[in-house]
Design a protein around this motif. Structure first.
Motif, PDB file in Angstrom:
ATOM      1  N   PRO A  58       2.063  29.065  44.199  1.00 25.85           N
ATOM      2  CA  PRO A  58       2.564  30.439  44.027  1.00 25.85           C
ATOM      3  C   PRO A  58       2.634  30.865  42.558  1.00 25.85           C
ATOM      4  CG  PRO A  58       3.843  29.332  45.710  1.00 25.85           C
ATOM      5  CD  PRO A  58       2.957  28.282  45.084  1.00 25.85           C
ATOM      6  N   GLN A  59       2.953  29.948  41.664  1.00 26.82           N
ATOM      7  CA  GLN A  59       2.942  30.302  40.240  1.00 26.82           C
ATOM      8  C   GLN A  59       1.535  30.637  39.774  1.00 26.82           C
ATOM      9  OE1 GLN A  59       4.900  26.908  38.346  1.00 26.82           O
ATOM     10  NE2 GLN A  59       6.768  28.103  38.084  1.00 26.82           N
ATOM     11  N   ILE A  60       0.559  29.860  40.209  1.00 29.99           N
ATOM     12  CA  ILE A  60      -0.834  30.156  39.834  1.00 29.99           C
ATOM     13  C   ILE A  60      -1.250  31.508  40.392  1.00 29.99           C
ATOM     14  CG2 ILE A  60      -3.236  29.460  40.179  1.00 29.99           C
ATOM     15  CD1 ILE A  60      -2.361  26.576  39.964  1.00 29.99           C
ATOM     16  N   LYS A  61      -0.889  31.785  41.625  1.00 27.76           N
ATOM     17  CA  LYS A  61      -1.228  33.078  42.236  1.00 27.76           C
ATOM     18  C   LYS A  61      -0.609  34.222  41.439  1.00 27.76           C
ATOM     19  CE  LYS A  61      -1.197  35.414  46.741  1.00 27.76           C
ATOM     20  NZ  LYS A  61      -0.394  36.615  46.443  1.00 27.76           N
ATOM     21  N   ASP A  62       0.633  34.054  40.992  1.00 29.46           N
ATOM     22  CA  ASP A  62       1.299  35.063  40.171  1.00 29.46           C
ATOM     23  C   ASP A  62       0.499  35.295  38.887  1.00 29.46           C
ATOM     24  OD1 ASP A  62       3.074  36.767  38.901  1.00 29.46           O
ATOM     25  OD2 ASP A  62       4.726  35.343  38.812  1.00 29.46           O
ATOM     26  N   CYS A  63       0.059  34.212  38.265  1.00 29.49           N
ATOM     27  CA  CYS A  63      -0.728  34.331  37.030  1.00 29.49           C
ATOM     28  C   CYS A  63      -2.055  35.052  37.283  1.00 29.49           C
ATOM     29  CB  CYS A  63      -0.992  32.945  36.449  1.00 29.49           C
ATOM     30  SG  CYS A  63       0.474  32.093  35.793  1.00 29.49           S
ATOM     31  N   LEU A  64      -2.724  34.721  38.364  1.00 28.25           N
ATOM     32  CA  LEU A  64      -4.006  35.363  38.672  1.00 28.25           C
ATOM     33  C   LEU A  64      -3.825  36.854  38.921  1.00 28.25           C
ATOM     34  CD1 LEU A  64      -5.584  32.666  41.039  1.00 28.25           C
ATOM     35  CD2 LEU A  64      -6.137  33.087  38.630  1.00 28.25           C
ATOM     36  N   GLU A  65      -2.725  37.217  39.561  1.00 33.20           N
ATOM     37  CA  GLU A  65      -2.473  38.628  39.819  1.00 33.20           C
ATOM     38  C   GLU A  65      -2.189  39.407  38.548  1.00 33.20           C
ATOM     39  OE1 GLU A  65       0.648  38.400  42.698  1.00 33.20           O
ATOM     40  OE2 GLU A  65      -0.728  38.106  44.389  1.00 33.20           O
ATOM     41  N   ARG A  66      -1.841  38.713  37.485  1.00 31.77           N
ATOM     42  CA  ARG A  66      -1.660  39.356  36.183  1.00 31.77           C
ATOM     43  C   ARG A  66      -2.982  39.419  35.399  1.00 31.77           C
ATOM     44  NH1 ARG A  66       4.274  38.765  34.638  1.00 31.77           N
ATOM     45  NH2 ARG A  66       5.236  37.615  36.358  1.00 31.77           N
TER      46      ARG A  66
END
Length: 332
Positions: A58-66
């Protein structure tokens, strides 16, 4: 790109150890090259356990969405190599690999993504927090901003020598000769099949397997308060770095240190929150742009267990918001 199937590239080879980083790319509809900020995400594991797939998706997904390119590297694991010459050196070499244009050379054949070398940040959990902070000192060009989640710092604090009975309670009787088999691992490994959180390669939380010397050795050092002496014997009395000057971020904060954010759980029994508070004080004393969030009720390694949308999720996300202030968003 699926979170289960990142790109993987060799960024370093030394003494037979092939060291890779996973590469996660944000969505792009562009047919022409575009620059994206780069964020390095470093796994935890007491410098002795874990590998690049044992991080919070989920942290990686958050980063990708940024709109950030995310690199999740492996590094050589202690104790066959020490902290300075193993994990720290490898992660610093990864940063140089990015700045030298070798990430872009790799991406050139993969589509339109290119690295924005003016906006490279780093974060990590536990031992990975220490390694993230190591990209702020003794490097030719530091990361632009740093985020440490309950990072291992302040090595001279007596708490690092304190036994942890709740870890000792899960250990079976182990022979010293069995534990020492970890030193027979050649080449130095860059991954282990279990993380400090107990997560395995499949994602299941089965806990350590004490029939494996690495699991047994690492948890024994944690239980007996010997992690630092195991991973960095140079810091012991009579060693070449008795003050931990070369490896402890607390000893290396200057006015030029990159902006840094810290998140730490108030219920942490493995890396007490006082460690991060000492680091935060150093940052404030030197005037470094910084912040700290103390998360109620959370133990060590909570990043692997938190639920998206929970109070803990939103509190730890303040660290990523802090990074965004300095590296911006990519063209998503």
């Amino acid at each position: 790109m699926s979170l289960d199937n990142p790109l993987t590239v060799l960024y370093k080879e030394i003494d037979g150890s092939k060291i890779t980083t996973d590469v996660y790319l944000p969505h792009s509809d562009s047919s022409s090259p575009q620059k994206y900020p780069v964020v390095i995400d470093i796994h935890g594991g007491a410098f002795m356990l874990g590998h690049s797939r044992m991080v919070s998706m989920p942290q990686i997904k958050d980063c990708l969405e940024r709109g950030w390119i995310v690199l999740v590297p492996n590094h050589r694991l202690c104790p066959g190599v020490d902290l300075l010459e193993g994990p720290m050196r490898d992660i610093r070499d990864l940063l140089a690999w990015v700045y030298d244009g070798r990430l872009d050379a790799y991406l050139a054949g993969k589509g339109s993504h290119r690295a924005d070398l003016d906006n490279v940040a780093v974060f990590g959990t536990s031992s990975g927090g220490n390694l993230a902070l190591s990209l702020g000192f003794d490097v030719p060009r530091p990361a632009k901003a740093i985020f440490s989640l309950y990072g291992a710092v302040n090595f001279a604090d007596p708490a690092w020598k304190a036994p942890l009975p709740h870890i000792a309670a899960i250990l079976p009787k182990l022979e010293e000769s069995f534990l020492k088999k970890i030193y027979d691992e050649v080449p130095i490994p860059t991954d282990s099949s279990v993380s400090l959180e107990g997560q395995t390669e499949s994602g299941a939380s089965k806990g350590p397997d004490f029939s494996r010397p690495r699991d047994a050795f690492a948890f024994t050092q944690i239980a007996t308060g010997n992690v630092i002496s195991a991973i960095y014997p140079s810091g012991e009395p009579g060693g070449s770095d008795p003050g931990y000057e070369k490896v402890d971020p607390v000893k290396n904060i200057s006015v030029d240190f990159p902006p840094t954010y810290i998140v730490h759980g108030l219920a942490d029994t493995m890396v007490p929150i006082e460690m991060s508070r000492a680091l935060f004080k150093q940052l404030q004393d030197k005037g470094v742009p910084s912040g700290m969030t103390e998360v109620p009720g959370e133990e060590h390694t909570f990043a692997m267990k938190m639920e998206v949308g929970s109070k803990t999720w939103w509190l730890q996300r303040e660290g990523f918001d802090f990074l965004e202030k300095y590296i911006g968003r990519g063209p998503v």
